[in-house]
Design an enzyme around this catalytic site. Structure first.
Site, PDB file in Angstrom:
ATOM      1  N   HIS A   1      -9.395   0.924   5.799  1.00 49.97           N
ATOM      2  CA  HIS A   1      -8.218   1.186   6.337  1.00 49.97           C
ATOM      3  C   HIS A   1      -8.150   2.112   7.487  1.00 49.97           C
ATOM      4  O   HIS A   1      -8.947   2.939   7.470  1.00 49.97           O
ATOM      5  CB  HIS A   1      -7.136   1.751   5.326  1.00 49.97           C
TER       6      HIS A   1
ATOM      7  N   GLY B   1       3.197  -1.048   4.395  1.00 51.88           N
ATOM      8  CA  GLY B   1       3.051   0.456   4.209  1.00 51.88           C
ATOM      9  C   GLY B   1       4.264   0.788   3.719  1.00 51.88           C
ATOM     10  O   GLY B   1       4.959   0.765   2.415  1.00 51.88           O
ATOM     11  N   GLY B   2       5.238   1.089   4.818  1.00 50.45           N
ATOM     12  CA  GLY B   2       6.597   1.870   4.494  1.00 50.45           C
ATOM     13  C   GLY B   2       7.588   1.008   3.584  1.00 50.45           C
ATOM     14  O   GLY B   2       8.344   1.179   2.987  1.00 50.45           O
TER      15      GLY B   2
ATOM     16  N   GLU C   1      -4.966  -4.872  11.289  1.00 52.18           N
ATOM     17  CA  GLU C   1      -4.077  -3.794  11.518  1.00 52.18           C
ATOM     18  C   GLU C   1      -4.120  -3.133  12.973  1.00 52.18           C
ATOM     19  O   GLU C   1      -4.963  -2.522  13.012  1.00 52.18           O
ATOM     20  CB  GLU C   1      -4.411  -2.639  10.593  1.00 52.18           C
TER      21      GLU C   1
ATOM     22  N   GLY D   1       2.721   2.686  10.814  1.00 55.15           N
ATOM     23  CA  GLY D   1       3.792   4.051  10.929  1.00 55.15           C
ATOM     24  C   GLY D   1       4.367   4.228  11.768  1.00 55.15           C
ATOM     25  O   GLY D   1       5.105   5.348  11.858  1.00 55.15           O
TER      26      GLY D   1
ATOM     27  N   SER E   1       3.196  -2.617  10.454  1.00 51.22           N
ATOM     28  CA  SER E   1       4.541  -2.543  10.306  1.00 51.22           C
ATOM     29  C   SER E   1       5.451  -3.738  10.101  1.00 51.22           C
ATOM     30  O   SER E   1       6.697  -4.064  10.689  1.00 51.22           O
ATOM     31  CB  SER E   1       5.241  -1.723  11.625  1.00 51.22           C
TER      32      SER E   1
ATOM     33  N   GLU F   1      -6.623   4.314   8.477  1.00 56.23           N
ATOM     34  CA  GLU F   1      -6.492   5.965   8.129  1.00 56.23           C
ATOM     35  C   GLU F   1      -7.802   6.392   7.695  1.00 56.23           C
ATOM     36  O   GLU F   1      -8.314   7.636   8.003  1.00 56.23           O
ATOM     37  CB  GLU F   1      -5.362   6.055   7.273  1.00 56.23           C
TER      38      GLU F   1
ATOM     39  N   ASN G   1       0.720  -1.144  -0.096  1.00 54.18           N
ATOM     40  CA  ASN G   1      -0.104   0.155  -0.020  1.00 54.18           C
ATOM     41  C   ASN G   1       0.836   1.229  -0.110  1.00 54.18           C
ATOM     42  O   ASN G   1       1.544   1.514   1.010  1.00 54.18           O
ATOM     43  CB  ASN G   1      -0.792  -0.035   1.198  1.00 54.18           C
ATOM     44  N   TRP G   2       0.902   2.133  -1.242  1.00 52.57           N
ATOM     45  CA  TRP G   2       1.886   3.093  -1.378  1.00 52.57           C
ATOM     46  C   TRP G   2       1.188   4.297  -0.719  1.00 52.57           C
ATOM     47  O   TRP G   2       1.971   5.361  -0.512  1.00 52.57           O
ATOM     48  CB  TRP G   2       2.217   3.187  -2.820  1.00 52.57           C
ATOM     49  N   LYS G   3       0.268   4.193  -0.198  1.00 55.27           N
ATOM     50  CA  LYS G   3      -0.544   5.484   0.519  1.00 55.27           C
ATOM     51  C   LYS G   3      -0.190   6.881  -0.527  1.00 55.27           C
ATOM     52  O   LYS G   3      -0.357   6.674  -1.825  1.00 55.27           O
ATOM     53  CB  LYS G   3       0.144   5.814   1.839  1.00 55.27           C
TER      54      LYS G   3
END
Length: 249
Positions: free
Chosen positions: A94, A233-234, A166, A172, A212, A96, A9-11
């Site tokens: 998600h 994510g990251g 999650e 993050g 993470s 967020e 997921n590149w956000k």
């Protein structure tokens, strides 16, 4: 045996050109991989990235979509528009979207049913806040989000649903649930699926970890019985950090 599903997921990262370069790197890195793979760039890069992943073993994902098929919804993106550019999977619920943008369980469920009706796969995200975990409510929160997110979803449609657990406090932040803690929640989510759809469906359900995951902890997490992949994510923002997870045995 459930197949690992490793999704990036590149956000809100990467311009169109950067996204194309990253997609090319990911495709090259995982072309010999044995698992299921997906990348989800920003909306502005979806069309360009679709050309990179076409015909490869990497699925094209979107990070969200509207609750409505089409209409006067300024700033929204419809399921029809996503399908038109080759999107195969959509991430819904998600944390967020839930906690920053106020998406409710009812909104998320409407999106889930709409996406499935149009033949897309869905990654349904569930997870607790830190205060909910500290209050001993992690299992209850994840169960409620799972049940409400899947309301009205048929057993046949469920085959196109993946659940991503999650822990919101781990997204993050660099913090990660221990493999044992993560597996316990995954097992509880699987028990919810069994209650709703039966043991066979529960045994087949792919449940990703989305807090993470990185190269350093992926092997320990994926070794657990109920953890079937990751929503990354990251670590998904560089092919060289995504590949060790994607190729993990």
């Amino acid at each position: 045996m459930r197949r690992y599903f490793i999704a990036g997921n590149w956000k809100m990262h990467k311009t169109k050109g950067e996204a194309v370069d990253l997609a090319k790197g990911v495709v090259e890195a995982v072309k010999g991989g044995k698992h299921k793979y997906m990348i989800a760039p920003s909306f502005t890069a979806l069309d360009a990235v679709s050309q990179v992943v076409k015909g490869t073993n990497v699925l094209l994902g979107a990070q969200n979509m509207s609750t409505d098929e089409q209409g006067a919804h300024t700033g929204e993106v419809s399921v029809l528009q996503l399908k038109d550019i080759g999107v195969q999977v959509v991430i819904l619920g998600h944390s967020e979207r839930r906690h920053i943008y106020g998406e409710t369980d009812a909104m998320i469920n409407k999106k889930v049913r709409l996406a499935l009706r149009h033949g897309l796969e869905v990654i349904l995200c569930v997870g607790e806040l830190l205060e909910e975990r500290e209050a001993g409510r992690a299992e209850a929160v994840c169960a409620a989000q799972t049940e409400k997110g899947l309301e009205g979803v048929t057993a046949q449609e469920l085959a196109r649903v993946t659940i991503a657990y999650e822990p919101v406090w781990a997204i993050g932040t660099g913090k990660t649930a221990t493999p044992e803690d993560a597996d316990a929640i995954h097992a509880h989510i699987r028990s919810v699926i069994a209650k709703l759809y039966g043991k066979t469906a529960a045994d087949a359900m792919v449940i990703q970890y989305g807090g993470s995951m990185k190269a350093e902890n992926a092997k320990a997490l994926l070794a657990k019985e109920n953890i079937d992949g990751g929503l990354i994510g990251g670590a998904a923002l560089k092919a060289e950090t995504f590949a060790p997870i994607a190729l993990c045995e």
